[in-house]
Design an enzyme around this catalytic site. Structure first.
Site, short mmCIF file in Angstrom:
data_model
loop_
_atom_site.label_atom_id
_atom_site.label_comp_id
_atom_site.label_asym_id
_atom_site.label_seq_id
_atom_site.Cartn_x
_atom_site.Cartn_y
_atom_site.Cartn_z
N ASP A 55 25.59 39.67 26.89
CA ASP A 55 26.10 37.66 27.13
C ASP A 55 27.05 38.12 25.65
O ASP A 55 26.86 38.60 24.84
CB ASP A 55 25.29 36.51 26.52
N1 URA Z 1 19.32 38.69 28.43
C1 URA Z 1 19.77 37.79 28.06
O1 URA Z 1 19.56 36.78 28.03
N2 URA Z 1 21.44 37.83 27.57
C2 URA Z 1 21.91 39.14 27.72
O2 URA Z 1 22.46 39.66 26.99
C3 URA Z 1 21.13 40.60 28.06
C4 URA Z 1 19.65 39.62 28.15
#
Ligand code: URA
Length: 240
Positions: free
Chosen positions: A101
């Site tokens: 993310d």
């Molecule tokens: N889990 C998440 O919530 N975000 C990420 O970027 C990777 C795994």
């Protein structure tokens, strides 16, 4: 491989423009001008564009320490910063394996080897991904056990290989939780932590299979040695 795809992978131009180049008679294979769309090329064929030989780039593998605020994509219509700005500019065709993310930092593998990327990124590879989350509310042992049994969110079952409290919360400091996953569902760690009432304030991926983040600066893109690449392949589940 189709000729237009080959030209695209050589980094000459996009696949669509390569089709135009072929139609314009600017491409030859083994000395013969090709104008038929859909022609295939094989290893060892000599391909020229405008009379100049082109070659597939060498396969390359990197570990990137993605900082927060960067989007895991090659280009962003909203013109936010993208991880591709952190790739070595001289290497053609690099893509991230999976995604983090925008507000998650940490380890992202990057390669121009499509076959490697699909093996390693496929769920059947069961590669362990380890995350460190800062959470304001300290989870109980029961909360953590729930994550290991699996929780339901948004119609999906989300399971952790392990979930451990590694730092107690104090009035000044949030608690630290380490979570290991085999899966890589969208925003999985954040969703799992929200289900148990401990939403993540910060999230970092610290390990991807045998590759660890430790020692890497934010934004650093480190070339992986062939030994490390071999270790990643060796770590894949038996379904591979
Ligand atoms: N889990 C998440 O919530 N975000 C990420 O970027 C990777 C795994």
């Amino acid at each position: 491989m189709r000729l237009h795809r080959y030209i695209g992978q050589c980094g000459v131009t996009s696949r669509r423009k390569a089709e135009e180049m072929i139609a314009e008679g600017r491409v030859s294979v083994n000395g013969e001008r090709i104008t038929t769309p859909g022609t295939s090329v094989e290893e060892g064929d000599a391909v020229c564009v405008d009379g100049r030989p082109i070659e597939l780039p060498r396969k390359a593998y990197y570990a990137l320490n993605k900082p927060t605020g960067y989007v895991t994509t090659l280009s962003d219509p909203a013109r936010r910063r993208t991880v591709s700005e952190l790739f070595p500019p001289s290497v053609v065709g690099l893509k991230p394996i999976g995604r983090l993310d925008v507000m998650t930092s940490g380890l992202l593998l990057v390669t121009n080897d499509g076959e490697f990327a699909s093996k390693v990124g496929h769920p059947s590879g069961m590669v362990e991904k380890e995350y460190v989350a800062k959470v304001r509310r300290e989870p109980s042992d029961r909360d953590l056990a729930r994550l290991e049994r699996g929780v339901f969110e948004g119609g999906e079952r989300l399971v952790a290989v392990s979930a451990r409290l590694t730092g107690r919360a104090t009035p000044q400091r949030p608690a630290t939780v380490r979570i290991v996953l085999h899966e890589g569902k969208n925003r999985q760690v954040r969703r799992m932590l929200s289900v148990i009432g401990c939403p993540a304030l910060q999230l970092e991926r610290v390990r991807y299979g045998p590759i660890v983040l430790k020692g890497m600066r934010p934004g650093e893109c480190r070339k992986l040695g062939m030994e490390e690449v071999g270790k990643i392949l060796k770590s894949l589940g038996s379904a591979q």
